[in-house]
Motif scaffolding. Structure first.
Motif, PDB file in Angstrom:
ATOM      1  N   UNK A 171       9.959   9.660  -3.244  1.00  0.00           N
ATOM      2  CA  UNK A 171       8.741  10.211  -2.882  1.00  0.00           C
ATOM      3  C   UNK A 171       7.941   8.911  -2.271  1.00  0.00           C
ATOM      4  N   UNK A 172       7.262   9.213  -1.327  1.00  0.00           N
ATOM      5  CA  UNK A 172       6.284   8.447  -0.742  1.00  0.00           C
ATOM      6  C   UNK A 172       4.774   9.033  -0.888  1.00  0.00           C
TER       7      UNK A 172
ATOM      8  N   UNK B 261       0.894  -1.409  -0.129  1.00  0.00           N
ATOM      9  CA  UNK B 261       0.185   0.039  -0.161  1.00  0.00           C
ATOM     10  C   UNK B 261       0.887   1.070  -0.111  1.00  0.00           C
ATOM     11  N   UNK B 262       2.108   1.121   0.052  1.00  0.00           N
ATOM     12  CA  UNK B 262       3.219   2.304  -0.010  1.00  0.00           C
ATOM     13  C   UNK B 262       3.651   2.443  -1.398  1.00  0.00           C
ATOM     14  N   UNK B 263       3.396   3.397  -1.845  1.00  0.00           N
ATOM     15  CA  UNK B 263       3.616   3.848  -3.348  1.00  0.00           C
ATOM     16  C   UNK B 263       5.062   4.470  -3.119  1.00  0.00           C
TER      17      UNK B 263
ATOM     18  N   UNK C  53      13.194  10.518 -13.572  1.00  0.00           N
ATOM     19  CA  UNK C  53      11.851  10.802 -13.075  1.00  0.00           C
ATOM     20  C   UNK C  53      10.826   9.439 -13.516  1.00  0.00           C
ATOM     21  N   UNK C  54      11.326   8.393 -13.020  1.00  0.00           N
ATOM     22  CA  UNK C  54      10.460   7.081 -13.214  1.00  0.00           C
ATOM     23  C   UNK C  54       9.056   7.010 -12.711  1.00  0.00           C
ATOM     24  N   UNK C  55       8.140   6.549 -13.291  1.00  0.00           N
ATOM     25  CA  UNK C  55       6.864   6.358 -12.830  1.00  0.00           C
ATOM     26  C   UNK C  55       6.871   5.770 -11.516  1.00  0.00           C
ATOM     27  N   UNK C  56       6.115   6.183 -10.345  1.00  0.00           N
ATOM     28  CA  UNK C  56       6.023   5.603  -9.085  1.00  0.00           C
ATOM     29  C   UNK C  56       5.644   4.191  -9.180  1.00  0.00           C
ATOM     30  N   UNK C  57       5.870   3.322  -8.011  1.00  0.00           N
ATOM     31  CA  UNK C  57       5.263   2.117  -8.049  1.00  0.00           C
ATOM     32  C   UNK C  57       4.999   1.587  -6.724  1.00  0.00           C
TER      33      UNK C  57
END
Length: 464
Positions: free
Chosen positions: A300-301, A200-202, A251-255
């Motif tokens: 980033x969280x 649940x943590x992006x 700047x990769x897309x978050x996951x």
């Protein structure tokens, strides 16, 4: 110093909290222990304003020495001020702001400065000075290891902001009282949901690197990359021309999957290699591989609760171990950059943790940092240690004394390894901690493409 015990049965009632934490003389209890029955939570989650940190803040010499170590500007004994702010703060939140009414100049050490008339700063005011004062107040509170207090900020000629004092047992007006009581109530309500399933943590990231020619000259990122995009230029500029930007930013897309995020970073590096297409240019990462240009490995969280306890867990369990691997030259980055607890809220509701240097040095470090960041963000209430509460450990971090930090590494690793979720990341985290235990450091002057097996490309975009 006696810490106030706040019974769990009173934590669901703001009026009951008020009766416990606000004294008859309208001051706030300097330290509060929450009597919550949440299994396996660390003691640090249940204490607001640890007594040792309160004692340090009360000693003005220790307070100012600690603030200066963290790079927080403080007022000299006879500093000239043109304005003053009084700012109540609870962890990352500025609860209100009061500004001196008078516009005349006075000395910071005048005995009657506390009797100056103040007025409430309108909540809609967004001037640069007001925003800077709020950020400085939060940073000062964090640097002292506190969770709440009132911070006095002075404005010197030239609009330089300095900390005048941090008060741990403040005299409260009604607005301050309501703000602190509500914040304590909210903190207590949020405790039970602080632990998250890891998925649940992006997580996202925007690690930076810099390019250097064979002659040792700076190669501008803006020559190859746009301002925006999956690989772009950082906002920092070189020289007088603001369009000359030296730092490359991935700047990769978050996951929600650390390995997926790493793969996206690798894809970004491959794209960058095609754009640069020059094997003679070195790609450098770390803390400050090129003089005057500190690099960051910001993470980033989203999906987690931003609070000082999480930031301190990231400092203790991520920044401290990574510091053991850094090139000794990277210490020059601190404390102006890479100071402990450096964060920035994001428009999407998450936040950016900004303390780390650029960890693109190798896949081992990158995979370990990203996996460890997600694990800490999900399970930090279970982590027991706050080594950075101790002033000598803070000093060791800022001055690059690895021997002090290395003495904590076994306990850091053991605490993380005790989490059942550690096995989910074991292949990445074991490699990361193996590097830390060996004592080897990275070399910021080495092109990191070799570790990533990134090929230099010929003009047709093919590997030679």
């Amino acid at each position: 110093m006696i810490t106030l015990d706040l019974p769990e049965k009173k934590m669901n009632d703001e009026q009951a909290i008020r009766e416990e934490v606000v004294t008859d003389s309208k001051t706030l209890s300097p330290s509060i222990s929450l009597e919550v029955s949440i299994p396996w939570y660390s003691d640090s989650m249940k204490v607001l304003n640890h007594p040792s940190c309160v004692d340090r803040a009360r000693d003005k010499k220790l307070q100012f020495n600690c603030l200066k170590l963290h790079g927080v500007p403080v007022a000299a004994d006879k500093a000239v001020l043109v304005r003053q702010y009084v700012i109540p703060v609870f962890q990352t939140d500025v609860l209100a702001m009061y500004r001196s009414k008078s516009s005349y100049v006075w000395l910071a050490n005048r005995s009657n400065r506390s009797r100056l008339p103040f007025q409430r700063v309108n909540a809609t005011e967004r001037s640069k000075e007001v925003q800077r004062a709020g950020r400085l107040a939060v940073r000062a509170l964090y640097a002292l290891g506190l969770d709440y207090g009132v911070v006095k900020i002075g404005v010197q000629p030239g609009n330089q902001l300095v900390v005048l004092d941090v008060i741990v047992e403040p005299k409260l007006n009604r607005e301050m009282e309501n703000g602190f009581v509500h914040s304590i109530y909210t903190y207590g309500k949020m405790l039970s949901s602080a632990v998250k399933p890891v998925k649940e943590v992006t997580i996202g990231a925007d690690p930076e690197f810099i390019m250097q020619s064979q002659e040792g000259e700076l190669v501008l990122a803006s020559k190859y990359f746009p301002r925006h995009g999956r690989v772009g230029c950082d906002a920092v500029w070189h020289g007088n021309n603001r369009s000359d930007k030296p730092l490359v930013e991935l700047r990769p897309k978050p996951s929600t999957h650390p390995r997926t995020l790493v793969v996206r970073m690798l894809q970004g590096m491959l794209y960058a290699a095609k754009k640069v297409n020059d094997a003679s240019i070195r790609w450098l990462a770390g803390g400050m591989p090129y003089p005057g240009y500190p690099l960051g490995g910001h993470i980033h969280f989203s999906g987690v609760w931003l609070n000082f306890k999480l930031l301190r867990a990231l400092d203790n369990y991520l920044a401290l171990p990574l510091m053991l691997a850094e090139d000794p030259r990277g210490v020059k980055r601190r404390p102006n950059y890479g100071f402990l607890g450096d964060f920035r809220p994001q428009f999407h509701g998450g936040f950016e943790y900004r303390t780390l240097p650029s960890w693109l040095i190798s896949p081992t470090l990158t995979k370990g940092v990203v996996a460890l960041a997600q694990l800490i963000a999900a399970k930090y209430p279970y982590l027991r240690h706050d080594f950075l509460r101790e002033y000598p450990v803070q000093k060791a971090y800022y001055r690059g004394n690895k021997e002090v930090i290395r003495g904590k590494l076994t306990e850091i690793w053991a605490d993380l390894n005790s989490l059942s979720e550690y096995d989910h990341y074991r292949s990445d985290l074991d490699g990361f901690f193996e590097w830390m235990f060996t004592g080897k450091t990275w070399d910021e002057s080495v092109d990191f493409r070799s570790r990533w097996k990134l090929p230099p490309f010929n003009r047709k975009g093919e590997t030679p």
